[in-house]
Design a protein around this motif. Structure first.
Motif, short mmCIF file in Angstrom:
data_model
loop_
_atom_site.label_atom_id
_atom_site.label_comp_id
_atom_site.label_asym_id
_atom_site.label_seq_id
_atom_site.Cartn_x
_atom_site.Cartn_y
_atom_site.Cartn_z
N ARG A 263 0.83 -1.20 0.00
CA ARG A 263 0.00 0.00 0.00
C ARG A 263 0.87 1.25 0.00
NH1 ARG A 263 -3.82 -0.57 5.03
NH2 ARG A 263 -1.98 -1.67 5.75
N GLY A 264 0.52 2.20 -0.84
CA GLY A 264 1.25 3.45 -0.92
C GLY A 264 2.32 3.48 -1.99
N GLN A 265 2.70 2.31 -2.52
CA GLN A 265 3.71 2.29 -3.57
C GLN A 265 3.09 2.59 -4.92
OE1 GLN A 265 5.45 -1.70 -2.94
NE2 GLN A 265 7.28 -0.68 -2.11
N GLU A 266 3.94 2.68 -5.92
CA GLU A 266 3.48 2.94 -7.29
C GLU A 266 3.54 1.65 -8.10
OE1 GLU A 266 4.70 6.56 -9.65
OE2 GLU A 266 5.69 5.03 -10.87
N ALA A 267 2.57 1.49 -8.98
CA ALA A 267 2.58 0.36 -9.90
C ALA A 267 2.63 0.88 -11.33
CB ALA A 267 1.32 -0.50 -9.71
N ARG A 268 3.52 0.29 -12.12
CA ARG A 268 3.62 0.64 -13.54
C ARG A 268 3.40 -0.61 -14.37
NH1 ARG A 268 7.12 5.41 -15.63
NH2 ARG A 268 6.88 6.89 -13.93
N LEU A 269 2.40 -0.56 -15.22
CA LEU A 269 2.05 -1.69 -16.05
C LEU A 269 2.32 -1.30 -17.51
CD1 LEU A 269 0.36 -1.83 -13.36
CD2 LEU A 269 -1.34 -3.10 -14.65
N ARG A 270 2.96 -2.21 -18.23
CA ARG A 270 3.37 -1.89 -19.60
C ARG A 270 2.63 -2.74 -20.62
NH1 ARG A 270 7.45 -1.72 -16.24
NH2 ARG A 270 8.80 0.11 -16.14
N CYS A 271 2.39 -2.16 -21.76
CA CYS A 271 1.68 -2.86 -22.83
C CYS A 271 2.30 -2.49 -24.17
CB CYS A 271 0.20 -2.48 -22.82
SG CYS A 271 -0.72 -3.03 -24.28
N SER A 272 2.73 -3.51 -24.89
CA SER A 272 3.21 -3.31 -26.26
C SER A 272 2.17 -3.88 -27.20
CB SER A 272 4.56 -4.00 -26.46
OG SER A 272 5.55 -3.42 -25.64
N PRO A 273 1.56 -3.05 -28.04
CA PRO A 273 0.50 -3.55 -28.92
C PRO A 273 1.07 -4.43 -30.01
CG PRO A 273 1.02 -1.28 -29.44
CD PRO A 273 1.81 -1.62 -28.23
N MET A 274 0.18 -5.08 -30.70
CA MET A 274 0.59 -5.87 -31.86
C MET A 274 1.21 -4.95 -32.90
SD MET A 274 -2.48 -8.64 -32.40
CE MET A 274 -1.65 -9.40 -33.78
N LYS A 275 2.10 -5.53 -33.69
CA LYS A 275 2.76 -4.76 -34.73
C LYS A 275 1.72 -4.18 -35.69
CE LYS A 275 6.47 -5.12 -38.16
NZ LYS A 275 7.45 -6.03 -38.81
N GLY A 276 1.84 -2.90 -35.95
CA GLY A 276 0.90 -2.27 -36.86
C GLY A 276 -0.34 -1.71 -36.20
N HIS A 277 -0.49 -1.96 -34.91
CA HIS A 277 -1.64 -1.44 -34.16
C HIS A 277 -1.25 -0.16 -33.45
CE1 HIS A 277 -3.99 -5.51 -33.71
NE2 HIS A 277 -3.60 -5.27 -34.96
N SER A 278 -2.07 0.87 -33.65
CA SER A 278 -1.76 2.14 -33.00
C SER A 278 -2.82 2.54 -31.98
CB SER A 278 -1.63 3.25 -34.06
OG SER A 278 -2.83 3.37 -34.80
N HIS A 279 -3.77 1.64 -31.73
CA HIS A 279 -4.83 1.92 -30.77
C HIS A 279 -4.72 0.95 -29.60
CE1 HIS A 279 -7.14 4.52 -33.61
NE2 HIS A 279 -6.44 3.81 -34.47
N VAL A 280 -4.71 1.50 -28.40
CA VAL A 280 -4.53 0.69 -27.20
C VAL A 280 -5.65 0.98 -26.21
CG1 VAL A 280 -3.09 0.44 -25.13
CG2 VAL A 280 -2.03 0.39 -27.37
N TYR A 281 -6.12 -0.07 -25.59
CA TYR A 281 -7.21 0.04 -24.61
C TYR A 281 -6.77 -0.66 -23.33
CZ TYR A 281 -9.44 0.38 -29.20
OH TYR A 281 -9.73 0.71 -30.50
N TRP A 282 -7.08 -0.09 -22.22
CA TRP A 282 -6.80 -0.73 -20.92
C TRP A 282 -8.13 -1.06 -20.25
CZ3 TRP A 282 -2.20 -2.22 -18.87
CH2 TRP A 282 -1.02 -1.70 -19.44
N TYR A 283 -8.16 -2.27 -19.67
CA TYR A 283 -9.32 -2.75 -18.94
C TYR A 283 -8.88 -3.26 -17.58
CZ TYR A 283 -11.77 -2.89 -23.47
OH TYR A 283 -12.32 -2.56 -24.67
N ARG A 284 -9.80 -3.22 -16.63
CA ARG A 284 -9.55 -3.81 -15.31
C ARG A 284 -10.60 -4.88 -15.06
NH1 ARG A 284 -9.23 -0.06 -10.02
NH2 ARG A 284 -11.25 0.64 -10.78
N GLN A 285 -10.17 -5.99 -14.51
CA GLN A 285 -11.10 -7.08 -14.19
C GLN A 285 -10.92 -7.43 -12.72
OE1 GLN A 285 -10.65 -10.90 -16.26
NE2 GLN A 285 -12.88 -10.99 -16.46
N LEU A 286 -11.94 -7.14 -11.95
CA LEU A 286 -11.94 -7.50 -10.54
C LEU A 286 -12.53 -8.89 -10.39
CD1 LEU A 286 -13.19 -4.08 -9.18
CD2 LEU A 286 -10.96 -5.09 -8.73
N PRO A 287 -12.17 -9.60 -9.33
CA PRO A 287 -12.74 -10.93 -9.12
C PRO A 287 -14.25 -10.91 -9.17
CG PRO A 287 -10.98 -10.51 -7.55
CD PRO A 287 -11.22 -9.22 -8.29
N GLU A 288 -14.83 -11.85 -9.89
CA GLU A 288 -16.29 -12.00 -10.02
C GLU A 288 -16.94 -10.84 -10.76
OE1 GLU A 288 -17.29 -14.94 -9.12
OE2 GLU A 288 -15.32 -15.33 -8.27
#
Lengths: 114, 108
Positions: free
Chosen positions: A15-40
């Motif tokens: 708690r209190g720390q920073e989280a950095r999540l990285r995403c490299s899209p497929m080659k040729g893709h310039s649109h990126v979407y982030w989603y969150r999925q909580l349990p259930e």
């Protein structure tokens, strides 16, 4: 043709720390979407980015969360001062065109906040 | 009211039977409809999409759309144990809206 890549696959933060999540899209893709999925729960849209631009951030919490997709390098979802409620699976998807038929999902990053 | 509603299940069918998964959506402005499969601990993968009223078939899968009733379904014929997964319904308006998913178990 490599698929959508995300790293790390698993991330543990206190708690209190920073989280950095990285995403490299497929080659040729310039649109990126982030989603969150909580349990259930279903996938919840967070943010949609195109290179160097945030197109739609209507699903992002107002505080502590930010996202970027620089001209060079991966898209990054940044969570500052994490809390236990941030523990979830975070998925990135990419597409070649805006809201195209197919969004290709990465393997996800599972964030655990202790 | 949720944008997309699915029966969470679990739904159990014997191997070889037809599995029927259902989904309703709230906004008539929804344009396109998708079914994703998600194995436990894995990412969603697209099975099918449908835009127009009626049926769309792809192998063992058939998607059905009824815009008047705001209803979309997925039929899986000759169900296999490897079909056991959570199936997510999604609709596209200005962004994607996902349901919470229906858990399907195919019993050998």
């Amino acid at each position: 043709n490599a698929g959508v890549m995300q790293n790390p696959r698993h991330l543990v933060r206190r708690r209190g720390q920073e989280a950095r999540l990285r995403c490299s899209p497929m080659k040729g893709h310039s649109h990126v979407y982030w989603y969150r999925q909580l349990p259930e729960e279903g996938l919840k849209f967070m943010v949609y980015l195109q290179k160097e631009n945030i197109i739609d951030e209507s699903g992002m919490p107002k505080e502590r969360f930010s996202a970027e997709f620089p001209k060079e390098g991966p898209s990054i979802l940044r969570i500052q001062q994490v809390v236990r409620g941030d523990s979830a699976a975070y998925f990135c998807a990419s597409s070649p065109f805006k809201n195209t038929d197919t969004q290709y999902f990465g393997p996800g990053t599972r964030l655990t906040v202790l | 009211q949720k944008e997309v509603e699915q029966n969470s299940g679990p739904l159990s069918v014997p191997e070889g039977a037809i599995a029927s998964l259902n989904c309703t959506y709230s906004d008539r402005g929804s344009q396109s409809f998708f079914w994703y499969r998600q194995y436990s601990g894995k990412s969603p993968e697209l099975i099918m999409f449908i835009y127009s009223n009626g049926d769309k078939e792809d192998g063992r899968f058939t998607a059905q759309l009824n815009k008047a009733s705001q209803y979309v379904s997925l039929l899986i014929r000759d169900s296999q144990p490897s079909d056991s997964a959570t199936y997510l319904c999604a609709v596209l308006r200005n962004q994607f809206y996902f349901g919470t998913g229906t858990s399907l178990t195919v019993i050998p």
